[in-house]
Design a protein around this motif. Sequence first.
Motif, mmCIF file in Angstrom:
data_model
loop_
_atom_site.group_PDB
_atom_site.id
_atom_site.type_symbol
_atom_site.label_atom_id
_atom_site.label_comp_id
_atom_site.label_asym_id
_atom_site.label_seq_id
_atom_site.Cartn_x
_atom_site.Cartn_y
_atom_site.Cartn_z
ATOM 1 N N LYS A 34 0.803 -1.254 0.205
ATOM 2 C CA LYS A 34 0.093 0.141 0.098
ATOM 3 C C LYS A 34 0.838 1.242 -0.017
ATOM 4 O O LYS A 34 0.691 2.095 -0.738
ATOM 5 C CB LYS A 34 -0.936 0.078 1.239
ATOM 6 C CG LYS A 34 -1.892 1.060 1.338
ATOM 7 C CD LYS A 34 -2.960 1.141 2.470
ATOM 8 C CE LYS A 34 -3.930 2.099 2.389
ATOM 9 N NZ LYS A 34 -4.923 2.217 3.529
ATOM 10 N N THR A 46 2.848 1.860 -3.400
ATOM 11 C CA THR A 46 1.682 2.063 -4.534
ATOM 12 C C THR A 46 1.357 3.587 -4.225
ATOM 13 O O THR A 46 1.251 4.315 -5.394
ATOM 14 C CB THR A 46 0.412 1.167 -4.442
ATOM 15 O OG1 THR A 46 0.947 -0.127 -4.540
ATOM 16 C CG2 THR A 46 -0.419 1.591 -5.590
ATOM 17 N N ILE A 47 0.842 3.944 -3.119
ATOM 18 C CA ILE A 47 0.480 5.200 -2.883
ATOM 19 C C ILE A 47 1.676 6.402 -3.214
ATOM 20 O O ILE A 47 1.305 7.217 -3.886
ATOM 21 C CB ILE A 47 -0.055 5.520 -1.400
ATOM 22 C CG1 ILE A 47 -1.410 4.998 -1.037
ATOM 23 C CG2 ILE A 47 -0.209 6.941 -1.086
ATOM 24 C CD1 ILE A 47 -1.566 4.904 0.445
ATOM 25 N N SER A 99 1.845 6.493 -7.184
ATOM 26 C CA SER A 99 0.972 7.338 -7.623
ATOM 27 C C SER A 99 0.993 8.684 -7.644
ATOM 28 O O SER A 99 0.756 9.672 -8.341
ATOM 29 C CB SER A 99 -0.617 7.033 -7.078
ATOM 30 O OG SER A 99 -1.474 7.760 -7.343
ATOM 31 N N ASN A 157 -11.156 3.456 -8.024
ATOM 32 C CA ASN A 157 -10.312 3.217 -6.897
ATOM 33 C C ASN A 157 -10.295 4.914 -6.382
ATOM 34 O O ASN A 157 -9.685 5.619 -6.724
ATOM 35 C CB ASN A 157 -9.021 2.595 -6.979
ATOM 36 C CG ASN A 157 -9.362 1.385 -7.641
ATOM 37 O OD1 ASN A 157 -10.263 0.270 -6.927
ATOM 38 N ND2 ASN A 157 -8.467 0.660 -8.474
ATOM 39 N N SER A 196 -7.532 5.548 -4.668
ATOM 40 C CA SER A 196 -5.979 5.854 -4.767
ATOM 41 C C SER A 196 -6.113 6.829 -5.991
ATOM 42 O O SER A 196 -4.887 7.329 -5.968
ATOM 43 C CB SER A 196 -5.267 4.469 -4.832
ATOM 44 O OG SER A 196 -5.741 3.997 -5.692
ATOM 45 N N ASN A 197 -6.683 6.732 -6.921
ATOM 46 C CA ASN A 197 -6.491 7.411 -8.170
ATOM 47 C C ASN A 197 -7.204 9.352 -7.992
ATOM 48 O O ASN A 197 -6.851 9.868 -8.673
ATOM 49 C CB ASN A 197 -7.456 7.053 -9.430
ATOM 50 C CG ASN A 197 -6.618 5.760 -9.908
ATOM 51 O OD1 ASN A 197 -5.459 5.472 -9.669
ATOM 52 N ND2 ASN A 197 -7.489 4.976 -10.668
ATOM 53 N N THR A 212 -6.238 12.594 -2.097
ATOM 54 C CA THR A 212 -6.506 12.209 -0.730
ATOM 55 C C THR A 212 -7.158 13.128 0.094
ATOM 56 O O THR A 212 -7.745 12.466 1.131
ATOM 57 C CB THR A 212 -5.101 11.721 -0.150
ATOM 58 O OG1 THR A 212 -4.181 12.771 -0.273
ATOM 59 C CG2 THR A 212 -4.298 10.522 -0.964
ATOM 60 N N ASP A 222 -11.074 0.432 -2.538
ATOM 61 C CA ASP A 222 -9.624 0.441 -2.166
ATOM 62 C C ASP A 222 -8.758 -0.006 -2.846
ATOM 63 O O ASP A 222 -7.265 0.086 -2.426
ATOM 64 C CB ASP A 222 -9.707 -0.448 -0.491
ATOM 65 C CG ASP A 222 -10.756 0.353 0.261
ATOM 66 O OD1 ASP A 222 -10.752 1.673 0.469
ATOM 67 O OD2 ASP A 222 -10.861 -0.075 1.354
ATOM 68 N N TYR A 272 -6.328 -0.697 -6.438
ATOM 69 C CA TYR A 272 -5.526 0.120 -7.207
ATOM 70 C C TYR A 272 -5.420 -0.383 -8.634
ATOM 71 O O TYR A 272 -5.451 -1.688 -8.911
ATOM 72 C CB TYR A 272 -3.892 -0.174 -6.791
ATOM 73 C CG TYR A 272 -3.766 0.336 -5.373
ATOM 74 C CD1 TYR A 272 -3.345 1.615 -4.749
ATOM 75 C CD2 TYR A 272 -4.016 -0.644 -4.340
ATOM 76 C CE1 TYR A 272 -3.589 1.854 -3.267
ATOM 77 C CE2 TYR A 272 -3.903 -0.512 -2.938
ATOM 78 C CZ TYR A 272 -3.677 0.836 -2.745
ATOM 79 O OH TYR A 272 -3.678 1.240 -1.229
#
Length: 690
Positions: free
Chosen positions: A249, A252-253, A256, A483, A485-486, A489, A499, A501
């Motif tokens: 996680k 990945t964040i 992005s 998602n 995440s896109n 935040t 949740d 990705y």
Amino acid sequence: MTNNTLIEDQYKRTSLFEKENVNYLVRVLKRFNTVPKLNNINIITSTKDLRIFKIIPNKSIIIGALFLKNPTLALVHLRYGIEWQLWYKALNNDKEDTILCDIAALKVTQIFYELLPKDDKEKLENVNSSLIDLIKKNEPLDTESLLKYKTLQTFHGLTNTNKVFKNSWKPIIENLAKPTEYLLMDGGDFRLNIDEINLLNKYGCRPFPRPEAFTFASSTATSVSNFAFDKTDKVRSILIRNSIKNGFKNATIDFSELLKNNLKKIFKLNDECQIIFSPSGTDSALQIAALTQIITDKDITHVLVASDETGSGVPAALKGCHFENNTALNYPVKKGDTIEGFRAIDLIKIPFKDENGALKSADQLDEEIFNAVSETNKQGRQVVLHTMDQSKLGYQSPSKELIERLNALQDLSMQIIVDAAQLRLDPTDIQNYLNKGYIITITGSKYFTGPPYSGALILPENVSKLIQSSKNRLPKGLTKYYNHSNWPTSWDCAKVLSDGYNYGSYMRWNAAIVEMDRYFKTPILYRNMGIEMFCNFVEESIKEATFLEPTYKLETKSNSYDSKEFGLKNIRTIFPFFILKNNEVLSIKNVKKVYTLLNSDLSNQFKGSSLETIRLAAQKCHIGQAVNVKHGSDIESAILRISLGARVISESWVNRDISLYFRNIEAQMSQITIIIKKIELILNNPQLLE
């Protein structure tokens, strides 16, 4: 080891190198270029143990010379071995977790096998190989019974001391144990899938390099470049290592946010602007439909300019409806149904062409737009005006003067959206739009030649603050599309989203940003001169070909010398044309055939012809796909397009030498000549169109 030789030094005049086999070997070696490139890992052939396949961790891969008699078999084994070494390097100090390397390499190689051409798969039908047997079974990951993977230990000889599959590994395997070429197709829809013969998708391109084709298809879609593919493949390796070390996680964040920050840096955007990635331009339209519900409680009307040159699913998306039967997150839905949570939305379409197929004048378009907006405003509704800054045929609307007239309307409530999906803009153009409070839709897959399905919204500071302060929530049905995440935040409205990705979207954007970065590293003087040279040549070449008829009007001529400074907005970079045979325009069906034939090797159709003709027929030429356009007022036909893409410039500057740069531009101009000659060759052989 005197009986071992580095594979690139292995060349003996065996039957493998005979004339009829060379093309097959070359094709396999080209595909080997998609395999990760690892430092300090040697690939060695053994002439002593002809059937050996051995992985020496962190050092080498030994493959028996017998494998080389079936290059596809060797390719699949090497793909497995190199992937195993990649994951082993990522383990850092946790070298006892080799079961992770075994499982990840197997999963990647299974996908790699599925993406092989049908002919190559047939060469693996009757081979005696435990690895091929496991690959063909293609069983789902079984984390409860790790003993079934024990066979894989024989390839490296290490005993796995860890008998438990760690929970932290699961998202890493699910998202990153995929070949880069597969990730570049992932998280989109069926249009990115490639066929098993030519390995091409619906757009005539593929998710790994295709350097053998002359490519000027940036108005539609382009195969990823070797440069961007290698950079993105390297990023996958880094993400695997970071995910194992810091957690999936977090890694990945961070990735992005890095992509968004890099995009802001390239276009020199301020930090307060927000970027939302989307799988496609149509998905961006759906995001806009949702965001307008966040910022206003009024009834909403979208005024869609160039409705005949946007994606076919855009009108449905703007009305908050499903535009396909599956979503980018692979949920089945019913096309045309309203997505849960959307209010009733009105849509006014303003096409570029009239009912007879003729292009409307700029004044006529302006008047239609003014009437639509002013009438909607009188009803007290929220207007969302979708403007077009370069359509797939190179048109723009409305005019600056029309925008000024609209802004003078009393009590106007209007949000302007700029459709810049072609992204034939300079950084100053984007900054100017954002400073006016406009939302911009972009893709990295048109002008900048990133992989198809890399869409994004850029939101100005004032709109972002409105959304951030709103208590409204996004429509619940969007959980099947996007998602969390896109999205930014800091936005509470997006917390209802899923949740997961979309690594496919991230990887496509990484490749696009790589292309943007090297394009803007070309000095601006040479960049602009190269654009002028290339575009002037394309325009003149189409005019000189008696069997081609350009569709653009005099008022949209190539150069706008009245502009104070050069810019992509001021020069035509998309060149659409009709194709004529005996002075009659081709039918839609035959134009589409010409497009497909151009992108194919036709040498088998010209056996016995001159070598020059055979070579011309063999050359694959990828240009913008057919768009249905009426010829005159009544003849149904279609046009093809030759377009400038950023790669024409950046790949010409690869040597950073001025004289070589202009020579490289001229070499690509010569490719345009060959494309036009191949069109003529097809027309002169009418049996090809039957």
